[in-house]
Design a protein around this motif. Structure first.
Motif, mmCIF file in Angstrom:
data_model
loop_
_atom_site.group_PDB
_atom_site.id
_atom_site.type_symbol
_atom_site.label_atom_id
_atom_site.label_comp_id
_atom_site.label_asym_id
_atom_site.label_seq_id
_atom_site.Cartn_x
_atom_site.Cartn_y
_atom_site.Cartn_z
ATOM 1 N N ASN A 1 0.785 -1.235 0.000
ATOM 2 C CA ASN A 1 0.000 0.000 0.000
ATOM 3 C C ASN A 1 0.822 1.293 0.000
ATOM 4 O OD1 ASN A 1 -2.966 -0.993 0.534
ATOM 5 N ND2 ASN A 1 -1.679 -2.172 1.930
ATOM 6 N N ARG B 1 0.610 3.618 -3.192
ATOM 7 C CA ARG B 1 -0.747 4.143 -3.374
ATOM 8 C C ARG B 1 -1.043 5.258 -2.369
ATOM 9 N NH1 ARG B 1 -5.427 3.164 -0.759
ATOM 10 N NH2 ARG B 1 -4.512 1.418 0.399
ATOM 11 N N ILE B 2 -0.750 5.015 -1.096
ATOM 12 C CA ILE B 2 -1.027 6.012 -0.069
ATOM 13 C C ILE B 2 -0.120 7.234 -0.227
ATOM 14 C CG2 ILE B 2 -0.903 6.438 2.426
ATOM 15 C CD1 ILE B 2 -1.953 3.605 2.830
ATOM 16 N N GLU C 1 -1.781 9.229 -2.920
ATOM 17 C CA GLU C 1 -3.099 9.749 -2.558
ATOM 18 C C GLU C 1 -3.049 10.795 -1.441
ATOM 19 O OE1 GLU C 1 -5.584 5.635 -3.629
ATOM 20 O OE2 GLU C 1 -5.464 6.351 -1.545
ATOM 21 N N MET C 2 -2.117 10.617 -0.489
ATOM 22 C CA MET C 2 -2.152 11.437 0.713
ATOM 23 C C MET C 2 -0.941 12.348 0.906
ATOM 24 S SD MET C 2 -3.666 8.637 3.432
ATOM 25 C CE MET C 2 -3.758 9.879 4.720
ATOM 26 N N ALA D 1 3.920 7.684 4.116
ATOM 27 C CA ALA D 1 2.922 6.635 3.885
ATOM 28 C C ALA D 1 3.185 5.435 4.786
ATOM 29 C CB ALA D 1 2.945 6.208 2.417
ATOM 30 N N TYR E 1 2.094 6.271 8.242
ATOM 31 C CA TYR E 1 0.631 6.253 8.296
ATOM 32 C C TYR E 1 0.108 4.822 8.429
ATOM 33 C CZ TYR E 1 -4.196 6.509 6.620
ATOM 34 O OH TYR E 1 -5.555 6.373 6.487
ATOM 35 N N ILE E 2 0.646 3.910 7.638
ATOM 36 C CA ILE E 2 0.191 2.515 7.656
ATOM 37 C C ILE E 2 0.442 1.873 9.023
ATOM 38 C CG2 ILE E 2 0.651 0.208 6.707
ATOM 39 C CD1 ILE E 2 1.245 1.694 4.017
ATOM 40 N N LYS F 1 -5.589 -4.207 0.563
ATOM 41 C CA LYS F 1 -5.815 -2.783 0.801
ATOM 42 C C LYS F 1 -6.024 -2.511 2.284
ATOM 43 C CE LYS F 1 -7.447 -0.732 -3.492
ATOM 44 N NZ LYS F 1 -8.536 0.030 -4.143
#
Length: 436
Positions: free
Chosen positions: A240, A243-244, A247-248, A259, A262-263, A435
């Motif tokens: 992920n 992708r994150i 996106e973020m 990221a 965050y995960i 995801k």
């Protein structure tokens, strides 16, 4: 003295920094201007994951006009020549209990020297975990930093205005070549704030500073603290992270590290506050991992958004057309490659892979480039050709390393494409499972 400029450090700095840059695809440094003072004595306190490379990254950051003095574990100083080089690089030994109780007294002199260095406004760096940790986690912070800086400040009534700067070092692939590294300089700890506490109770002040540094680092470092679920956390980042990041955190230079943070924090929050949901996530990750292994994929494959047939064809076409350059590069660097492999066989600990590769490239590529260029010149009597070879050899070898990485990536992407095409329902299920 360590606070004087050392010619070995001066001579080595340019090639050392240049070679380090060539080891990474992407290097991101944040927080240098905001958090690192040039006017105050500084102790850098980074997490420690990758042997020599960690220290070189602090040097590479170029935050200070003066030379940084590093404190490192004593066992790497056993050979006299290596010790001479390390001291020239301003690295001095610190003894641990495992080095023998008799050696611990030597730390008193080391700490006294460190105090003198700080008083000269020279920066110091040491790894507060006291040992390396290749995992994406932080070991407990030890007391070395407060034991150096508090007595030093107390000796001048806390008027040095010294600061401790926590540093987070994050490798996207700790042993991979041409990978990404993120170095973050955190908000400094101001030592003078411990003045009253130290006057009342030095031990309490030491423990409090250790705890504060530990907490500061844990807020910055990608810290997978739960060993039971370490692999699942790590896989979640692999699946992920990109992708994150897009996106973020697309506006940030340290997007992938953010990221990853965050995960890990999201999973930690589920573990603490919603255990049924956390257990479900872990179950999904484990099911996804079984599917991946069943089809000979790996967690770093681009499974969420596999490449298209057209893109894959274009990539393989370019790789095929450029393969002669790759062959030339590898063939002419065969001796440095063989030496690197021999050196790697001497180390059992994977944390030395990146350091051995770096040192091999720094030393043996220039040496063999020069020797082979001289041979070409003497054999052909054409010194213009020898000069061309001298330039072409390292350039084509570096291209060959990139080519090899691109080829491996293209093969992995081809496998992911075939998996999606041949097992569409499994792929959809896999996407659902991984995801976060």
């Amino acid at each position: 003295m360590l606070y004087n400029y050392d010619f070995r450090y001066f001579i080595a700095k340019i090639p050392v920094k240049s070679a380090l840059r060539l080891n990474f695809r992407k290097m991101v440094f944040t927080g240098r201007k905001e958090n690192v003072s040039r006017k105050r004595p500084i102790i850098f306190a980074p997490n420690h994951r990758n042997a020599l490379i960690d220290a070189l990254l602090i040097v590479y950051a170029g935050y200070h006009t003066k030379q940084v003095v590093f404190l490192a574990r004593a066992d790497i100083f056993k050979q006299k020549f290596i010790a001479w080089i390390l001291r020239g690089m301003r690295i001095v030994p610190v003894f641990r209990i495992r080095d023998g109780k008799d050696n611990l007294d030597k730390n008193r002199d080391i700490f006294k020297n460190a105090a003198r260095i700080l008083k000269k406004n020279n920066p110091i760096a040491l790894f507060p975990e006291a040992r390396h940790n290749p995992k994406q986690s932080l070991l407990p912070v030890q007391k070395a930093v407060p034991r150096i800086v508090l007595p030093t400040e107390a000796s001048v009534d806390f008027e040095l205005n010294s600061q401790i700067v926590p540093v987070s070092i994050y490798y996207r692939d700790i042993s991979g070549f041409l990978s990404d590294v993120y170095v973050t300089f955190g908000t400094p700890i101001v030592v003078s704030e411990y003045k009253e506490m130290y006057a009342e109770n030095p031990n309490l002040a030491t423990n409090q500073m250790r705890q504060d540094l530990d907490e500061r680092l844990r807020s910055m470092v990608v810290n997978i603290w739960n060993d039971e679920y370490y692999d699942e956390y790590k896989n979640a980042i692999d699946w992920n992270g990109d992708r994150i990041a897009n996106e973020m955190f697309a506006e940030r230079k340290d997007d992938f590290m953010q990221a990853s943070l965050y995960i890990v924090r999201k999973l930690d929050d589920l573990f603490e506050n919603n255990r049924p949901e956390f257990d479900k996530k872990i179950e999904n990750f484990r099911e996804a991992f079984k599917i991946i292994k069943e089809h000979q994929l790996n967690t770093k494959d681009n499974l969420l958004n596999p490449s298209t047939k057209g893109k894959l064809f274009s990539r393989f076409a370019v790789l095929t057309l450029t393969s002669p350059i790759m062959v030339f590069g590898f063939v002419n660097a065969i001796f440095p490659i063989l030496i690197k492999r021999k050196l790697l066989s001497l180390f059992k600990d994977n944390q030395f892979i990146a350091s051995v590769r770096y040192v091999s490239g720094l030393i043996f590529i220039p040496v063999f480039d020069l020797l082979q260029s001289l041979i070409v010149g003497y054999a052909t009597k054409d010194w213009k050709l020898a000069l061309i070879y001298f330039i072409a050899m390292p350039v084509t070898f570096y291209f060959a390393l990139y080519w090899h990485k691109w080829w491996k990536r293209a093969i992995r992407d081809l496998k992911a494409y075939r998996f999606k095409k041949q097992f569409a329902q499994k792929w959809e299920r896999l996407v659902e499972l991984i995801k976060i």
